[in-house]
Enzyme design. Sequence first.
Site, PDB file in Angstrom:
ATOM      1  N   THR A   1       0.907  -1.405   0.103  1.00 22.55           N
ATOM      2  CA  THR A   1       0.116  -0.048  -0.105  1.00 22.55           C
ATOM      3  C   THR A   1       1.034   1.311   0.090  1.00 22.55           C
ATOM      4  O   THR A   1       2.192   1.142  -0.260  1.00 22.55           O
ATOM      5  CB  THR A   1      -0.954  -0.005   1.024  1.00 22.55           C
ATOM      6  N   ASN A   2       0.322   2.411   0.271  1.00 24.49           N
ATOM      7  CA  ASN A   2       1.140   3.645   0.386  1.00 24.49           C
ATOM      8  C   ASN A   2       0.527   4.568   1.487  1.00 24.49           C
ATOM      9  O   ASN A   2      -0.448   4.035   2.169  1.00 24.49           O
ATOM     10  CB  ASN A   2       1.132   4.437  -0.974  1.00 24.49           C
ATOM     11  N   SER A   3       1.033   5.780   2.126  1.00 29.14           N
ATOM     12  CA  SER A   3       0.557   6.330   2.945  1.00 29.14           C
ATOM     13  C   SER A   3      -0.882   7.461   2.710  1.00 29.14           C
ATOM     14  O   SER A   3      -0.962   8.109   3.542  1.00 29.14           O
ATOM     15  CB  SER A   3       1.694   7.314   3.215  1.00 29.14           C
ATOM     16  N   SER A   4      -1.401   7.037   1.782  1.00 27.29           N
ATOM     17  CA  SER A   4      -2.638   7.965   1.620  1.00 27.29           C
ATOM     18  C   SER A   4      -3.556   7.638   2.542  1.00 27.29           C
ATOM     19  O   SER A   4      -3.903   6.508   3.032  1.00 27.29           O
ATOM     20  CB  SER A   4      -3.230   7.573   0.341  1.00 27.29           C
TER      21      SER A   4
ATOM     22  N   ALA B   1      -5.026   7.220  -4.438  1.00 27.22           N
ATOM     23  CA  ALA B   1      -3.521   6.866  -4.677  1.00 27.22           C
ATOM     24  C   ALA B   1      -3.760   5.166  -4.860  1.00 27.22           C
ATOM     25  O   ALA B   1      -3.159   4.642  -4.127  1.00 27.22           O
ATOM     26  CB  ALA B   1      -2.787   7.218  -3.032  1.00 27.22           C
TER      27      ALA B   1
END
Length: 229
Positions: free
Chosen positions: A28-31, A95
């Site tokens: 995943t990412n930090s969104s 994102a």
Amino acid sequence: MRKPHFPCKILITAGPTHEHLDPVRFITNSSTGTIGYELARCAQERGHKVVLISGPSHLEAPKGVKTVRVTSARQMKREVDRYFPASQCIICAAAVSDFRPARFHAKKNKKTEADTVVRLIKNPDILLSLGRKKKGRILVGFALETDNLLKNSREKLERKNLDLIIANKISLQDSPFGRGRFNYLLIDRQGRDERNGITKTALAGIILDRLEKICYVMLYLYILKGGMT
Ligand code: CTP
């Protein structure tokens, strides 16, 4: 609260996606979903009809907004495709993870002594696919760039056939994810606009002002061409 002269059907994507390797682990990412949720809340308050397709986020669904929760990029695409035909404006603020693991293991992967290699494959680009079939719809995208912000974002505006793009610079020290104030660069077919130290609530209002302006211009051109006779 400012009401638009005519309400639009607006579809918004928000948040990150989770691309699972097994039932426990994912990419995943930090969104956090903040800008997408702010856009949905603000558009709904202005009298637009809003559908929000959200990846995993701890944020509460904005009151009065139809919110569909998804996990992965492929699920997000399925839901976007479902609501796209009835939408007049689409804002892709999610994102989306560009890649997913080539294999999903239904059982938890046990750790071994050996190193593990995970093969990644490309996810569908939701925004790109919408740009190819948008017809008279208005399409808004976001760009996250570490370098060449203006050049890369302009290229994205063209390649994805967008009407408006909001560009942010990102680095390990300075991330636009989450709350707080940040800098933005907004590019449309007429030019660009840059502002520093703005909140996401204020940015949501600015994006919707632009969107409504583009709607009026399109409606005016449609009438000029005799579309309403
Ligand atoms: N986007 C999308 N589906 C994807 C990837 C991105 O809909 N699989 C959308 C995002 O919601 C955003 C825009 O595309 O509005 C730009 O995303 P970004 O990650 O900045 O760019 P990419 O197109 O992924 O290109 P690159 O990673 O090469 O910069």
